[in-house]
Design a protein around this motif. Structure first.
Motif, PDB file in Angstrom:
ATOM      1  N   ILE A 168     -19.048 -60.243 -64.171  1.00  0.00           N
ATOM      2  CA  ILE A 168     -20.461 -59.884 -64.386  1.00  0.00           C
ATOM      3  C   ILE A 168     -20.827 -60.086 -65.860  1.00  0.00           C
ATOM      4  CG2 ILE A 168     -22.075 -57.930 -64.476  1.00  0.00           C
ATOM      5  CD1 ILE A 168     -20.841 -56.887 -61.910  1.00  0.00           C
ATOM      6  N   ALA A 169     -19.871 -59.843 -66.728  1.00  0.00           N
ATOM      7  CA  ALA A 169     -20.100 -60.004 -68.173  1.00  0.00           C
ATOM      8  C   ALA A 169     -20.102 -61.474 -68.599  1.00  0.00           C
ATOM      9  CB  ALA A 169     -19.043 -59.232 -68.952  1.00  0.00           C
ATOM     10  N   ARG A 170     -20.020 -62.368 -67.601  1.00  0.00           N
ATOM     11  CA  ARG A 170     -20.059 -63.821 -67.867  1.00  0.00           C
ATOM     12  C   ARG A 170     -18.918 -64.244 -68.799  1.00  0.00           C
ATOM     13  NH1 ARG A 170     -23.229 -64.337 -63.614  1.00  0.00           N
ATOM     14  NH2 ARG A 170     -25.284 -63.415 -63.876  1.00  0.00           N
ATOM     15  N   THR A 171     -17.725 -63.782 -68.485  1.00  0.00           N
ATOM     16  CA  THR A 171     -16.581 -64.062 -69.350  1.00  0.00           C
ATOM     17  C   THR A 171     -15.896 -65.386 -69.038  1.00  0.00           C
ATOM     18  OG1 THR A 171     -15.262 -62.697 -67.847  1.00  0.00           O
ATOM     19  CG2 THR A 171     -16.087 -61.651 -69.856  1.00  0.00           C
ATOM     20  N   ASN A 172     -16.390 -66.107 -68.072  1.00  0.00           N
ATOM     21  CA  ASN A 172     -15.828 -67.412 -67.722  1.00  0.00           C
ATOM     22  C   ASN A 172     -14.337 -67.313 -67.403  1.00  0.00           C
ATOM     23  OD1 ASN A 172     -15.898 -70.184 -67.245  1.00  0.00           O
ATOM     24  ND2 ASN A 172     -15.342 -70.684 -69.351  1.00  0.00           N
ATOM     25  N   LYS A 173     -13.998 -66.321 -66.570  1.00  0.00           N
ATOM     26  CA  LYS A 173     -12.598 -66.103 -66.202  1.00  0.00           C
ATOM     27  C   LYS A 173     -12.345 -66.423 -64.730  1.00  0.00           C
ATOM     28  CE  LYS A 173     -11.821 -62.653 -69.803  1.00  0.00           C
ATOM     29  NZ  LYS A 173     -11.467 -61.250 -70.132  1.00  0.00           N
ATOM     30  N   SER A 174     -13.151 -67.294 -64.160  1.00  0.00           N
ATOM     31  CA  SER A 174     -12.967 -67.678 -62.764  1.00  0.00           C
ATOM     32  C   SER A 174     -11.591 -68.316 -62.569  1.00  0.00           C
ATOM     33  CB  SER A 174     -14.052 -68.672 -62.330  1.00  0.00           C
ATOM     34  OG  SER A 174     -15.315 -68.058 -62.279  1.00  0.00           O
ATOM     35  N   GLY A 175     -11.013 -68.085 -61.390  1.00  0.00           N
ATOM     36  CA  GLY A 175      -9.732 -68.698 -61.096  1.00  0.00           C
ATOM     37  C   GLY A 175      -8.976 -67.987 -59.999  1.00  0.00           C
ATOM     38  N   VAL A 176      -7.750 -68.415 -59.790  1.00  0.00           N
ATOM     39  CA  VAL A 176      -6.868 -67.835 -58.781  1.00  0.00           C
ATOM     40  C   VAL A 176      -5.853 -66.939 -59.496  1.00  0.00           C
ATOM     41  CG1 VAL A 176      -5.219 -68.309 -56.933  1.00  0.00           C
ATOM     42  CG2 VAL A 176      -7.143 -69.873 -57.337  1.00  0.00           C
ATOM     43  N   TYR A 177      -5.682 -65.723 -58.978  1.00  0.00           N
ATOM     44  CA  TYR A 177      -4.800 -64.747 -59.607  1.00  0.00           C
ATOM     45  C   TYR A 177      -3.898 -64.086 -58.570  1.00  0.00           C
ATOM     46  CZ  TYR A 177      -8.133 -65.274 -63.440  1.00  0.00           C
ATOM     47  OH  TYR A 177      -8.931 -65.806 -64.437  1.00  0.00           O
ATOM     48  N   HIS A 178      -2.817 -63.518 -59.059  1.00  0.00           N
ATOM     49  CA  HIS A 178      -1.883 -62.795 -58.199  1.00  0.00           C
ATOM     50  C   HIS A 178      -1.800 -61.336 -58.628  1.00  0.00           C
ATOM     51  CE1 HIS A 178       0.538 -66.693 -57.078  1.00  0.00           C
ATOM     52  NE2 HIS A 178      -0.666 -66.636 -56.528  1.00  0.00           N
ATOM     53  N   PHE A 179      -1.758 -60.458 -57.627  1.00  0.00           N
ATOM     54  CA  PHE A 179      -1.590 -59.027 -57.901  1.00  0.00           C
ATOM     55  C   PHE A 179      -0.610 -58.448 -56.895  1.00  0.00           C
ATOM     56  CE2 PHE A 179      -3.029 -54.505 -57.476  1.00  0.00           C
ATOM     57  CZ  PHE A 179      -2.627 -54.096 -58.731  1.00  0.00           C
ATOM     58  N   GLN A 180       0.495 -57.943 -57.403  1.00  0.00           N
ATOM     59  CA  GLN A 180       1.553 -57.401 -56.559  1.00  0.00           C
ATOM     60  C   GLN A 180       2.282 -56.317 -57.344  1.00  0.00           C
ATOM     61  OE1 GLN A 180       5.214 -59.819 -55.949  1.00  0.00           O
ATOM     62  NE2 GLN A 180       4.711 -59.735 -53.758  1.00  0.00           N
ATOM     63  N   SER A 181       2.709 -55.286 -56.655  1.00  0.00           N
ATOM     64  CA  SER A 181       3.417 -54.200 -57.328  1.00  0.00           C
ATOM     65  C   SER A 181       4.821 -54.633 -57.742  1.00  0.00           C
ATOM     66  CB  SER A 181       3.478 -52.972 -56.421  1.00  0.00           C
ATOM     67  OG  SER A 181       2.183 -52.450 -56.200  1.00  0.00           O
ATOM     68  N   THR A 182       5.493 -53.768 -58.439  1.00  0.00           N
ATOM     69  CA  THR A 182       6.854 -54.021 -58.918  1.00  0.00           C
ATOM     70  C   THR A 182       7.724 -52.814 -58.594  1.00  0.00           C
ATOM     71  OG1 THR A 182       8.138 -54.722 -60.874  1.00  0.00           O
ATOM     72  CG2 THR A 182       6.425 -53.078 -61.234  1.00  0.00           C
ATOM     73  N   PRO A 183       9.001 -52.949 -58.380  1.00  0.00           N
ATOM     74  CA  PRO A 183       9.814 -54.167 -58.407  1.00  0.00           C
ATOM     75  C   PRO A 183       9.838 -54.855 -57.047  1.00  0.00           C
ATOM     76  CG  PRO A 183      11.240 -52.292 -58.080  1.00  0.00           C
ATOM     77  CD  PRO A 183       9.841 -51.735 -58.230  1.00  0.00           C
ATOM     78  N   TYR A 184      10.419 -56.045 -57.009  1.00  0.00           N
ATOM     79  CA  TYR A 184      10.585 -56.735 -55.736  1.00  0.00           C
ATOM     80  C   TYR A 184      11.589 -55.971 -54.875  1.00  0.00           C
ATOM     81  CZ  TYR A 184       8.549 -60.603 -58.424  1.00  0.00           C
ATOM     82  OH  TYR A 184       7.739 -61.370 -59.211  1.00  0.00           O
ATOM     83  N   THR A 185      11.410 -56.078 -53.563  1.00  0.00           N
ATOM     84  CA  THR A 185      12.293 -55.371 -52.641  1.00  0.00           C
ATOM     85  C   THR A 185      12.290 -56.076 -51.295  1.00  0.00           C
ATOM     86  OG1 THR A 185      12.858 -53.168 -51.781  1.00  0.00           O
ATOM     87  CG2 THR A 185      10.531 -53.785 -51.730  1.00  0.00           C
TER      88      THR A 185
END
Length: 282
Positions: A195-212
């Protein structure tokens, strides 16, 4: 106002309690009718749109790929197109199932995609359509979503752990449970930036830690809930399903941290919060 498509799903339930969010269900805008979704966005002109709705029946999608693609592919594409036209930021929640699920390295957002089942292909279709719209957008891939709402692994294990003395659970699928509450907060952080027009468009990943593994995840649930159910590790080949599951669901979340300052939460703490919400603890 932030418009959320989805009302009864795990993520939508968590978004609904956050300030400034309006969630709509299929009675208002059914994703099997993409035009209805577009019309609603035009009518409400929200500050941002989050698509938290999806066809999530992974095995059933093998027989209903056309419907899954309509809901997971065509509908978010229609939403993104209208949002781009009206300069409204659009957040689309996706999945690690867009990857091949092989190897042991964590998947980065730019890694080649190669979905191994109909559900994954339908979600990839949505990602492609959202990017093609060329508006301000963020695609947020996540995995193993859990919460105190709906149907998920935590609630299934609590039920089965009370009913049985032993369960055979796959141990060769590696990823991390991610709480819907944490995903909801991450979505709003991204929304604020777009909304702040930060030009941060893209693909992102969000996952907790640690792997299990699913087996070790189950052990943690049983231990916290005081259940004596024993877990026997098995290979995925001994638990065949209509849709192929990825063995490697590890996600590299570095870009999300660098761009938005969003860190990976510890899933142990989030699962304990879920168990508190479910009144599992005495």
């Amino acid at each position: 106002m932030i418009l959320v498509f989805g009302k009864n799903g795990q993520l939508a339930k968590e978004l609904a309690v956050l300030e400034g969010v309006t969630c709509v269900g299929r009675e208002v805008a059914d994703l099997s009718n993409p035009d209805a979704c577009s019309t609603l966005i035009r009518a409400l002109t929200p500050a941002a749109v989050i698509n938290a709705a999806a066809y999530t029946a992974v095995d059933k999608a093998e027989d209903e790929e056309e419907l899954a693609t309509l809901i997971n592919g065509t509908a978010p594409g229609a939403m993104a197109a209208v949002c781009a036209e009206l300069a409204i930021p659009f957040i689309h929640v996706s999945t690690d199932y867009v990857f091949a699920g092989t190897g042991e390295a964590a998947w980065a957002p730019a890694d080649p995609v190669a979905p191994q089942n109909a559900y994954g292909r339908s979600k990839l279709a949505g990602e492609v359509a959202v990017q093609k719209a060329a508006g301000a957008f963020a695609i947020l891939r996540t995995s193993w979503v859990v919460s105190a709402h709906g149907n998920n692994f935590v609630k299934t294990m609590l039920r089965l752990g009370n009913e049985r003395k032993k369960l055979r659970i796959v141990s060769d699928q590696i990823g991390a449970p991610t709480s819907a509450r944490a995903i909801a907060v991450a979505c709003l952080t991204i929304v604020d930036a777009l909304i702040a027009r930060t030009n941060k468009s893209g693909v992102y990943h969000f996952q907790s830690t640690p792997y299990t593994s699913w087996a070790d995840f189950a052990r943690m649930i049983f231990a916290e809930a005081g259940l004596s159910c024993e877990v026997e590790d098995i290979q995925s080949s001994l638990y065949p399903t209509p849709a192929t599951r990825p063995l490697n669901s590890r996600l590299d979340c570095t870009t999300l941290k660098n761009i938005f300052g969003i860190s990976r939460p510890d899933w142990h703490a989030d699962v304990r919060d879920i168990l508190k919400d479910l009144e599992v603890y005495p």
